[in-house]
Structure formats: structure tokens, C-alpha cells
Write a protein that holds these residues in place. Structure first.
Motif, short mmCIF file in Angstrom:
data_model
loop_
_atom_site.label_atom_id
_atom_site.label_comp_id
_atom_site.label_asym_id
_atom_site.label_seq_id
_atom_site.Cartn_x
_atom_site.Cartn_y
_atom_site.Cartn_z
N ARG A 178 -45.22 3.62 30.98
CA ARG A 178 -46.48 2.92 31.16
C ARG A 178 -46.37 1.87 32.26
NH1 ARG A 178 -49.95 1.91 26.54
NH2 ARG A 178 -49.77 -0.29 27.07
N MET A 179 -47.41 1.76 33.05
CA MET A 179 -47.50 0.69 34.04
C MET A 179 -48.84 -0.01 33.83
SD MET A 179 -47.49 0.74 38.22
CE MET A 179 -49.17 1.34 38.39
N LEU A 180 -48.78 -1.31 33.63
CA LEU A 180 -50.00 -2.10 33.47
C LEU A 180 -50.61 -2.32 34.85
CD1 LEU A 180 -51.93 -3.81 31.74
CD2 LEU A 180 -50.37 -5.74 32.06
N VAL A 181 -51.78 -1.75 35.06
CA VAL A 181 -52.46 -1.90 36.34
C VAL A 181 -53.23 -3.22 36.38
CG1 VAL A 181 -54.19 -0.90 37.89
CG2 VAL A 181 -52.66 0.59 36.59
N ALA A 182 -53.90 -3.55 35.28
CA ALA A 182 -54.68 -4.79 35.23
C ALA A 182 -55.01 -5.15 33.79
CB ALA A 182 -55.96 -4.64 36.03
N GLY A 183 -55.09 -6.45 33.53
CA GLY A 183 -55.58 -6.97 32.27
C GLY A 183 -56.89 -7.70 32.56
N LEU A 184 -57.95 -7.36 31.84
CA LEU A 184 -59.28 -7.87 32.18
C LEU A 184 -59.95 -8.51 30.97
CD1 LEU A 184 -60.46 -4.71 34.16
CD2 LEU A 184 -59.47 -6.79 35.13
N GLY A 185 -60.87 -9.45 31.25
CA GLY A 185 -61.58 -10.16 30.19
C GLY A 185 -63.06 -10.25 30.48
N PRO A 186 -63.79 -11.08 29.72
CA PRO A 186 -65.24 -11.20 29.86
C PRO A 186 -65.70 -11.44 31.30
CG PRO A 186 -64.51 -12.35 27.90
CD PRO A 186 -63.26 -11.93 28.63
N ALA A 187 -66.74 -10.72 31.70
CA ALA A 187 -67.35 -10.77 33.03
C ALA A 187 -66.59 -9.95 34.07
CB ALA A 187 -67.53 -12.21 33.53
N ASP A 188 -65.47 -9.33 33.68
CA ASP A 188 -64.75 -8.45 34.60
C ASP A 188 -65.34 -7.04 34.54
OD1 ASP A 188 -62.97 -10.30 35.65
OD2 ASP A 188 -61.48 -9.97 34.07
N PHE B 220 -45.19 -12.26 42.44
CA PHE B 220 -46.22 -12.31 41.40
C PHE B 220 -46.63 -13.75 41.11
CE2 PHE B 220 -46.96 -12.85 36.76
CZ PHE B 220 -48.18 -12.19 36.68
N LEU B 221 -45.66 -14.64 40.93
CA LEU B 221 -45.98 -16.03 40.60
C LEU B 221 -46.66 -16.75 41.76
CD1 LEU B 221 -42.76 -17.08 38.60
CD2 LEU B 221 -45.01 -16.45 37.70
N LEU B 222 -46.24 -16.45 42.98
CA LEU B 222 -46.91 -17.06 44.14
C LEU B 222 -48.36 -16.61 44.22
CD1 LEU B 222 -44.15 -16.79 46.91
CD2 LEU B 222 -44.99 -18.87 45.81
N ALA B 223 -48.61 -15.34 43.94
CA ALA B 223 -49.98 -14.82 43.97
C ALA B 223 -50.84 -15.45 42.88
CB ALA B 223 -49.97 -13.30 43.82
N GLU B 224 -50.26 -15.62 41.68
CA GLU B 224 -50.99 -16.25 40.57
C GLU B 224 -51.32 -17.70 40.90
OE1 GLU B 224 -51.89 -15.09 37.20
OE2 GLU B 224 -51.80 -13.24 38.37
N ILE C 10 -50.62 -17.53 32.78
CA ILE C 10 -50.89 -16.13 33.09
C ILE C 10 -51.42 -15.45 31.84
CG2 ILE C 10 -49.09 -16.06 34.85
CD1 ILE C 10 -47.37 -14.42 32.90
N ALA C 11 -52.28 -14.47 32.01
CA ALA C 11 -52.93 -13.81 30.87
C ALA C 11 -52.13 -12.58 30.44
CB ALA C 11 -54.35 -13.41 31.24
N MET C 12 -50.80 -12.74 30.36
CA MET C 12 -49.93 -11.64 29.97
C MET C 12 -48.80 -12.16 29.10
SD MET C 12 -49.32 -9.62 33.57
CE MET C 12 -50.65 -9.23 34.70
N ASN C 13 -48.37 -11.34 28.14
CA ASN C 13 -47.13 -11.64 27.44
C ASN C 13 -45.98 -11.02 28.23
OD1 ASN C 13 -46.94 -8.87 26.71
ND2 ASN C 13 -48.15 -9.24 24.85
N ARG C 14 -44.75 -11.15 27.74
CA ARG C 14 -43.60 -10.68 28.51
C ARG C 14 -43.60 -9.14 28.66
NH1 ARG C 14 -43.80 -15.05 29.67
NH2 ARG C 14 -42.21 -16.70 29.60
N ASN C 15 -43.99 -8.43 27.62
CA ASN C 15 -44.06 -6.98 27.73
C ASN C 15 -45.05 -6.55 28.80
OD1 ASN C 15 -42.16 -5.98 25.90
ND2 ASN C 15 -43.57 -6.12 24.16
N GLU C 16 -46.22 -7.19 28.79
CA GLU C 16 -47.27 -6.85 29.75
C GLU C 16 -46.84 -7.22 31.18
OE1 GLU C 16 -51.05 -7.51 26.69
OE2 GLU C 16 -50.36 -9.14 27.98
N MET C 17 -46.16 -8.35 31.32
CA MET C 17 -45.69 -8.76 32.63
C MET C 17 -44.67 -7.77 33.17
SD MET C 17 -44.06 -12.45 33.71
CE MET C 17 -43.40 -12.74 35.35
N ALA C 18 -43.76 -7.31 32.30
CA ALA C 18 -42.75 -6.33 32.72
C ALA C 18 -43.41 -5.02 33.12
CB ALA C 18 -41.74 -6.11 31.60
N GLU C 19 -44.40 -4.59 32.36
CA GLU C 19 -45.12 -3.35 32.69
C GLU C 19 -45.88 -3.51 34.00
OE1 GLU C 19 -47.62 -2.24 29.44
OE2 GLU C 19 -45.96 -1.59 28.17
N TYR C 20 -46.46 -4.69 34.21
CA TYR C 20 -47.22 -4.94 35.43
C TYR C 20 -46.31 -4.89 36.66
CZ TYR C 20 -50.54 -7.20 38.61
OH TYR C 20 -51.37 -7.48 39.67
#
Length: 228
Positions: free
Chosen positions: A71-81, A163-167, A178-188
Motif C-alpha cells: 500500500r502507498m498512501l497517496v493523500a489523506g483528506l478532510g472536510p472541504a477537500d 516531507f517536513l520542509l514541504a509541510e 501533520i495529519a498522519m500517524n506513523r503508519n500513514e507517514m511511512a506509507e506516504y
């Protein structure tokens, strides 16, 4: 004002539109709202995608899976996305990604054929809607280019730093969540979680970053960080 309209006023697709215009165009486009349970599949890889989705409530993940189940996390999205706008606009017969609800989520679906065709009543806001869609697609293209650049980094350290510079740049601050846990960050980042955690610890020990759970702080000048 309807709570959903308050959310939709924040959506880039409806930029420069008043609440009354949004309500009218939703009726014109015959929009459909649907609620999905936690972990429920919203779009399955391989599905045809005739509509774009707007998140009214909850969070979703866009996932790419290979034939081996990786699995590769492409994006995590929330309200209004918005998601699937590129697929719907391209008339994709088979989605290369899957979309899942992280939690109970309310999605508003807009069917692209009604979106890009001028309606019979010639709504004055329809051309603005198409213009906003074009800008949205252009921004998605830039996002994907930046994503490719991130994944092209050779080492885990380089990926984390990029990644951190972009955030930090996006949030205009050296201290951010960041809106990710460690698993999600690793997948991303497409890296092993344990190896990523070790590299994060090294960066903190070296005084380059500081972090606790999902909060990060960049402690050095970005140019120095990028060089390291």
C-alpha cells in the motif's frame, strides 16, 4: 444557513460563489450525498469514476495498491477537500487508486458530465464553476509533480526532510502538526516504518528537528536541513 453550505463555501470548486449560488448549482447538477462508515470503501481500484467527491464530514485516504498487496498512501483528506476530480474529468474507466473512509464520512458527489456542460437555464455561475475546475486540475497536477519529486529521493532521511520542509512551507511555520500517524507517514513516503522511526530519532538527536506524536518543529535553517 445549512451546515453543508458552510463547508462548501470553503471548497475551491465554489470559489467566489455565494451561498445561494452554491445551493442553486447543487440542484442544477443533481448532486447526491452519501454517508460511509469507518473503513468503508468509497472507490475501489478498478472502478469507473463518473463523479468527483467533496468531503462534507470525516476523513478519507486515497490508497494505491500493487499486485503484491503493498500500500502507498497517496493523500489523506478532510472536510472541504475534493477527490477523484482528475479521474472523473478524464472519464477514467478504471481507477488506479482506492479511497477509504478513515472514520464515518459524508461525501457529496457531483457528476462530471453535468458539471462541464452548460445547463439549459444558462446559469450565470456555470462558467465560473468550469474555471474553478480547471484551476483545481492544474493544482492537482502541481501536487502530483511535487509528490514524484518527494518519492524520487534516494534515502529515507532525504524523504523525511523533504516531507517536513514541504509541510512547514504549506503551513508557513517551522512548528506544525501533520495529519498522519506513523503508519500513514511511512506509507506516504513509501518506506519501512521502523527504519523511518530510527531516522526520525537520529534527526532529533542531531538537533535538526523536534517532535512529539504528530507535532514537528524544524530547529535549523531550511537550507542547512536540506543540505544535511
Amino acid at each position: 444557513m445549512n451546515l453543508n453550505i458552510k463547508i462548501l463555501e470553503k471548497v475551491s470548486l465554489f470559489s467566489s460563489m455565494k451561498a445561494a449560488d452554491i445551493e442553486s448549482i447543487l440542484e442544477c447538477l443533481e448532486s447526491q450525498e452519501r454517508v460511509y462508515g469507518r473503513n468503508q470503501c468509497i472507490i475501489q481500484g478498478g472502478d469507473e469514476v463518473p463523479a468527483l467527491g467533496i468531503i462534507i464530514k470525516g476523513r478519507v485516504q486515497v490508497i494505491r495498491e500493487d499486485i503484491l498487496g503493498n500500500r502507498m498512501l497517496v493523500a489523506g483528506l478532510g472536510p472541504a477537500d475534493i477527490f477523484a476530480e482528475s479521474l472523473a474529468s478524464a472519464g477514467a474507466k478504471s481507477s488506479p487508486v482506492s479511497v477509504y473512509a478513515n472514520e464515518e464520512a459524508t461525501i457529496l458527489w457531483l457528476y462530471i458530465k453535468r458539471l462541464v456542460c452548460t445547463c439549459s437555464t444558462s446559469c450565470h455561475y456555470h462558467s465560473l464553476l468550469i474555471e474553478n475546475l480547471l484551476q483545481l486540475l492544474a493544482k492537482k497536477n502541481l501536487y502530483l509533480n511535487n509528490r514524484m519529486e518527494l518519492l524520487s529521493k534516494r534515502s529515507i532521511r532525504e524523504k523525511i526532510i523533504a516531507f517536513l520542509l514541504a509541510e512547514g512551507k504549506e503551513k508557513n511555520s517551522s512548528s506544525f502538526d501533520i495529519a498522519m500517524n506513523r503508519n500513514e507517514m511511512a506509507e506516504y513516503l513509501c518506506v519501512d516504518r521502523s527504519a523511518m522511526s530510527r531516522e526520525l530519532s537520529k534527526l532529533q538527536e542531531e538537533g535538526i528537528i523536534q517532535y512529539r506524536k504528530n507535532h514537528f518543529k524544524i530547529l535549523v535553517d531550511s537550507q542547512i536541513m536540506d543540505y544535511n
